[in-house]
Structure formats: C-alpha cells, structure tokens
Design an enzyme around this catalytic site. Structure first.
Site, PDB file in Angstrom:
ATOM      1  N   HIS A   1       0.875  -1.183   0.000  1.00  0.00           N
ATOM      2  CA  HIS A   1       0.000   0.000   0.000  1.00  0.00           C
ATOM      3  C   HIS A   1       0.911   1.232   0.000  1.00  0.00           C
ATOM      4  CE1 HIS A   1      -2.816   2.914   1.834  1.00  0.00           C
ATOM      5  NE2 HIS A   1      -3.787   2.109   1.480  1.00  0.00           N
TER       6      HIS A   1
ATOM      7  N   ASP B   1       3.043  -4.576   8.200  1.00  0.00           N
ATOM      8  CA  ASP B   1       1.812  -3.814   7.987  1.00  0.00           C
ATOM      9  C   ASP B   1       0.656  -4.811   8.114  1.00  0.00           C
ATOM     10  OD1 ASP B   1      -0.454  -2.669   6.958  1.00  0.00           O
ATOM     11  OD2 ASP B   1       0.504  -1.807   5.187  1.00  0.00           O
TER      12      ASP B   1
ATOM     13  N   GLN C   1      -4.454  -5.313   6.924  1.00  0.00           N
ATOM     14  CA  GLN C   1      -5.417  -6.248   6.312  1.00  0.00           C
ATOM     15  C   GLN C   1      -5.366  -7.636   6.937  1.00  0.00           C
ATOM     16  OE1 GLN C   1      -7.736  -5.254   4.385  1.00  0.00           O
ATOM     17  NE2 GLN C   1      -6.971  -3.280   3.684  1.00  0.00           N
TER      18      GLN C   1
ATOM     19  N   LYS D   1     -10.679  -0.583  10.319  1.00  0.00           N
ATOM     20  CA  LYS D   1     -10.811  -1.743   9.432  1.00  0.00           C
ATOM     21  C   LYS D   1     -11.226  -2.990  10.218  1.00  0.00           C
ATOM     22  CE  LYS D   1      -7.293  -0.080   6.194  1.00  0.00           C
ATOM     23  NZ  LYS D   1      -8.042   0.297   4.996  1.00  0.00           N
TER      24      LYS D   1
ATOM     25  N   CYS E   1      -4.655   2.463  -3.768  1.00  0.00           N
ATOM     26  CA  CYS E   1      -3.444   2.999  -3.120  1.00  0.00           C
ATOM     27  C   CYS E   1      -2.271   2.041  -3.288  1.00  0.00           C
ATOM     28  CB  CYS E   1      -3.667   3.269  -1.633  1.00  0.00           C
ATOM     29  SG  CYS E   1      -4.905   4.503  -1.311  1.00  0.00           S
TER      30      CYS E   1
END
Ligand SMILES: Cc1ncc(COP(=O)(O)O)c(C=O)c1O
Length: 411
Positions: free
Chosen positions: A122, A199, A202, A225, A370
């Site tokens: 991202h 990261d 997700q 999220k 993104c």
C-alpha cells in the site's frame, strides 16, 4: 454456530437501502461498519465520562484514563504483546508507518542504507520511506512478486544486503489478498540481524495475530478496518526497539521535564504519544476487540474464508473475468488468500463496473487501491475489489455475481 442474522442486527447500516435496493456492502478492506456496542460505548463515554486523560486529579479524568489504559491492555492481549509499554496508539496504520520510517531512519540509518519493501505494498508502506530517501538518502528496494501475486523466499534472501537496515512488509495484500509467509520472512531477516516491520492493516481484522510467535519488531494496524472507530490505530514495537528510537512528534503528554536548556521524554509508550490522544476512540477500539472476541476470531476467519472461496468459485461463471492474486485452483485459499477478491471483466473499465454495480446497491472499491506500483507490475490501471467482513453472506456474493453478469451484458 455462526449466527449471521443475529450478527447483522448488530450493524443497522446493513439494513438500509441505496437507490431503492438493499445495500450489499463489500468494501470492507477500505473500512468496516461499526456494531452498535462500539457506537454505544463511545456515546456513553462522551455523555458521562468525558475528560482529558493522564492530566487531571479529578474523578472524570481518572475514569477516562482508566478506560484509555484498559484499551491499551486489551490491544496488548489481542496481539499477545509482552508489555503494554509496547503498544503505541496512533491515528492508524499510516501514522504508525510514518512514525517508524521517521524515527528509525533518523536514528538507525545512514545515507545509502536500504529498506526493503515489496511490489504489493500500500502507498502508506512506500511513500514514508520515499520521503526518508529524499531527506536522508536512504535507498528503498522492493521485492518482486510472481504473476500470481506471491513473494518468493529466495528473492527475500537475495535482496537482503549488508546495507539492509529494515524490512517492511505487508502481512496481507489489500489488492490481491495474498497472505505473505511473514514468519519465514522475519526469521530470514533476523538471521542477518535485520529487524522487520509488519503492515497488519489487512490481517488484524481477519485472523489471530501473535506478535511474540511472529517475532516481528514492529507491527501496525487500524481500528476502522476492524469494526472500531476511525482515527485510531496501533503501533506495536518491541520494547528494545522503541527504547532506541527518538520521539516522532513533540508536545504535551510525551515529555518528562521541559526547560529552555533541556527537555527529557516520558517513558514508553507515552514518548510516542504527543498531544491529547483520541481516548474515546481507544475505548471504541477496545469494545470492537471485545466484539470480535465474543464471536471468536477463528469463527470469523472460517466464515470469511468460506465467503472468499465461494466468491472465487462463483466468479468463474463470468465470461472474460480475470481474478488477480493467488488462484484457488492452484493454492489452498486458507493459507494464501484472505478476504479480498480483485478482478476485471474483459475490456470493461473497473470504474464503469463499480459505478454500475453501485446502482444495483453493491458497494465495491475500484481503482488502484493505493497500490500504484502493484498496478504497474500487473500492467493495469485498476481493478474492481470485493472485500469481506464477518457480517457478509453468500447471498450477498450471489447478488454481486448476478450484478457482474448484468453489467457485462450491457457492454
Ligand atoms: C495494507 C494496508 N496498509 C495500510 C493501509 C492504510 O491504513 P489507514 O488508512 O487506516 O492508515 C491500508 C488501508 O487501506 C492497507 O490496506
């Protein structure tokens, strides 16, 4: 039993209509809807507890501080961090990545040193490093991916050099759904003495994260999220690393003593939390974690993987469809693909497909997500992305697939 109807009642927005049709919300990788318990907890705090934290001796301030620090403990347990000192509240994944990029590069990197990311990042795990490249002359290198959207461990080994000072990798791709073999990458980087930032924007909403088992050095995720409020996120950092990094921003909360001659900083984690934190949002995030845990992360994961598998299967009926990322026919969905399905249909522009699906009440994301370098790697300008959450149903997948058929027939 996974009582989906009961779960959906916790999210009143899911019962609304758009353009006179029932809403089918499949843009969960962008942000999830919030259950009533999260909204109620935040409203209750503003109504009855509201006061600034860590500053007041008065009752309300102490009560608000207790809720805020209880949220930190809740997050610690959620990701199995060793200490609450290792949990820094940020505005989201993006701010956590910027914090590490800024403080790590300032203190640990020299001109010519390298940070290793991947082709599926991202922008928030690309641009902060590029800013540091401009300011300090560090070098951003990126691991290639296969046509199926997978990283290759041999490449990781090959890309680690004497100048590599940090590896910063997404756990799950927000476009492809690829679940990266993060433990293997971390073990490999550590065997060269290189720390790893993950990261988890997700992954944290979809399966159990254990930072100690993973052995990552830093990890970031966003509350919005995972059924929590916007504007709150988490940076986990091993204490030994956070201790070594300088503060990111200056201001109230993060200081020990301030004088014109010399300012000293607070202990962890407050050193990295300048200014009034969003203490209502931290309480909202803790309530969202409670909600997830009541349903059970394993149950959520099983439900979402079934939806992903079902969606991939049903989409095969669409002429000219191209699904990006790991293919279910070749790989086990469970181990390599998370709750994201990105596709294009023939020559239909993703924006046209998304706009027409929207008219049918179906909310999907279109565009580059993104991740423009990933789009360049795939040789496309964008995709249509359906992404799932704990409240989605197979019936909604059916509506999506019927919608795609209908739109395809218009072209
Ligand atoms: C993989 C990944 N990383 C980082 C981010 C940025 O998250 P936020 O905008 O909440 O900071 C996102 C958001 O879509 C993402 O999918």
């Amino acid at each position: 039993m996974y009582d989906i109807q009961h779960i959906r009642e916790d999210f009143p927005i899911l019962s609304r209509e758009v353009y006179g049709r029932p809403l089918v919300y499949l843009d969960n990788a962008a942000t999830t809807q919030k259950p009533l318990c999260v909204l109620d907890a935040m409203r209750e705090e503003y109504l009855n507890v509201n006061a600034n934290v860590h500053r007041g001796v008065h009752y309300l301030s102490q009560q608000a501080t207790d809720l805020h620090e209880a949220a930190r403990e809740k997050v610690r347990q959620f990701i199995n961090a060793a200490k609450t000192e290792e949990i820094v509240f940020t505005r989201g994944t993006t701010e956590a990545l910027n914090l590490v990029a800024s403080s790590f590069c300032e203190s640990q990197m020299q001109e010519g040193d390298e940070v290793l990311v991947s082709d599926m990042e991202h922008h928030s795990n690309i641009v902060p490093w590029q800013l540091q490249a401009q300011r300090r002359g560090i070098v951003v290198r990126h691991l290639p991916i296969s046509d199926d959207g997978l990283l290759c461990l041999d490449d990781v080994e090959a890309y680690l050099t004497e100048r590599t000072k940090l590896v910063s990798i997404t756990h799950v791709s927000n476009v492809l759904g690829t679940v990266n073999p993060i433990e293997d990458i971390i073990a490999m980087a550590h065997s060269h003495g290189i720390p790893v930032m993950v990261d988890a924007a997700q992954s944290a909403p979809h399966f159990k994260i254990d930072v100690q088992a993973m052995d990552c050095d830093f990890l970031a995720f966003s509350g919005h999220k995972m059924y929590g409020p916007t504007g709150i996120g988490v940076l986990y950092g091993k204490e030994e690393w956070l201790d070594r990094l300088p503060p990111y921003q200056g201001g109230g909360e993060m200081i020990d003593k301030v004088s014109w001659e010399r300012t000293t900083f607070e202990r962890l984690p407050f050193k990295f939390e300048a200014g009034t934190p969003d203490y209502v949002a931290t309480h909202g995030l803790a309530t969202a974690i409670d909600y997830i845990e009541r349903i059970g992360m394993d149950n959520i994961q099983a439900h979402e993987q079934e939806l992903t598998r079902y969606c991939m299967e049903q989409l095969q009926s669409v002429d000219g469809i191209h699904i990006y990322g790991p293919q279910s026919s070749k790989l086990k969905v469970e181990s390599s693909k998370d709750a994201v399905v990105s596709f294009n249909v023939g020559d239909i522009h993703h924006l046209d497909m998304g706009t027409l699906l929207d008219r049918l009440g179906i909310a999907v994301r279109t565009g580059h997500h993104c991740a423009q370098p990933l789009m360049a790697r795939l040789g496309i300008s964008g995709t249509v992305r359906a992404s799932f959450a704990l409240y989605n149903t197979k019936e909604e997948v059916d509506v999506l697939v019927q919608g795609i058929h209908r739109v395809s027939q218009m072209f």
